[in-house]
Design a protein around this motif. Structure first.
Motif, PDB file in Angstrom:
ATOM      1  N   PRO A  10       0.799  -1.224   0.000  1.00 38.01           N
ATOM      2  CA  PRO A  10       0.000   0.000   0.000  1.00 38.01           C
ATOM      3  C   PRO A  10       0.839   1.285   0.000  1.00 38.01           C
ATOM      4  N   VAL A  11       2.020   1.262   0.616  1.00 40.09           N
ATOM      5  CA  VAL A  11       2.872   2.455   0.620  1.00 40.09           C
ATOM      6  C   VAL A  11       3.374   2.736  -0.788  1.00 40.09           C
ATOM      7  N   LYS A  12       3.766   1.710  -1.516  1.00 42.24           N
ATOM      8  CA  LYS A  12       4.223   1.906  -2.893  1.00 42.24           C
ATOM      9  C   LYS A  12       3.086   2.408  -3.774  1.00 42.24           C
ATOM     10  N   ILE A  13       1.919   1.830  -3.640  1.00 41.33           N
ATOM     11  CA  ILE A  13       0.771   2.234  -4.451  1.00 41.33           C
ATOM     12  C   ILE A  13       0.413   3.690  -4.176  1.00 41.33           C
ATOM     13  N   ILE A  75       9.178  -0.347  -8.137  1.00 40.14           N
ATOM     14  CA  ILE A  75       9.942   0.277  -7.055  1.00 40.14           C
ATOM     15  C   ILE A  75      10.637  -0.842  -6.294  1.00 40.14           C
ATOM     16  N   GLU A  76      11.946  -0.714  -6.154  1.00 40.70           N
ATOM     17  CA  GLU A  76      12.705  -1.734  -5.429  1.00 40.70           C
ATOM     18  C   GLU A  76      13.604  -1.046  -4.414  1.00 40.70           C
ATOM     19  N   GLY A  77      13.488  -1.467  -3.168  1.00 40.09           N
ATOM     20  CA  GLY A  77      14.368  -0.963  -2.125  1.00 40.09           C
ATOM     21  C   GLY A  77      15.576  -1.867  -1.988  1.00 40.09           C
ATOM     22  N   GLY A  78      16.699  -1.285  -1.672  1.00 34.13           N
ATOM     23  CA  GLY A  78      17.888  -2.100  -1.514  1.00 34.13           C
ATOM     24  C   GLY A  78      19.044  -1.332  -0.925  1.00 34.13           C
TER      25      GLY A  78
END
Length: 180
Positions: A10-13, A75-78
């Motif tokens: 939901p945060v990404k959306i 979106i990809e966190g890393g």
């Protein structure tokens, strides 16, 4: 305009919706789970690869199911290792229905030395931050950036920044895509 996000987070959306509303008036944003093609804790170039795979996979679903979307967002966190230090960021990849694309990142910030390479690789940043914060949901709710800024910035604000920056080529298409 319909925008598909390669995640059900939901945060990404919500960050995609707010980022797109910076430039566009009427949008519909939908998140769909897709495979990232990278490890659970992406490191270095794998963060870019994961974001790209998310967008490409969601576009493939759109094309197969004729969902009518215009934009596809991954979106990809890393984490990145630079100058013998570990940094955290999110990579945003946006692909449109004409196969034009753009990368951007959120702000890059240094991780504390308490989170060693072994901890990052073996446990993942989310679990490592949960242990450091003594809160198993620290990374999920406010993100690493929320914890490290004492709540002055959260992962949502951080991701909106990345989405907004990734849209630059699309709102300046004659500069970035002159043949289109």
């Amino acid at each position: 305009m319909k925008v598909l996000v390669g995640s059900e987070n939901p945060v990404k959306i919500q960050s995609v919706q707010d980022g797109f509303l910076t430039f566009f008036d009427q949008i519909e944003v939908e998140g769909i789970h897709v495979d990232t093609g990278v490890a659970e804790q992406p490191v270095n170039d794998a963060v870019f690869e994961g974001a790209k795979h998310r967008a490409e996979n969601i576009k493939r679903i759109n094309d197969q199911q004729n969902l009518g979307a215009t934009f596809f967002v991954g979106i990809e966190g890393g984490v990145f290792q630079l100058q013998e230090r570990w940094f955290c960021l999110n990579v945003v990849y946006i692909l449109d229905h004409h196969n034009r694309d753009s990368f951007a990142t959120t702000g890059l910030y240094e991780l504390p030395s308490a989170i060693s390479e072994d901890l990052l690789i073996e446990k993942g940043l989310g679990r490592a931050m949960g242990e450091l914060a003594n809160d198993t949901y620290a990374a999920r709710e406010h993100g690493t950036v929320g914890f490290l800024t004492n709540g002055k910035m959260d992962r949502f604000q951080n991701q909106v920044q990345g989405i907004t920056l990734a849209l630059i080529p699309f709102v300046n298409d004659t500069l970035y895509f002159p043949a289109s």
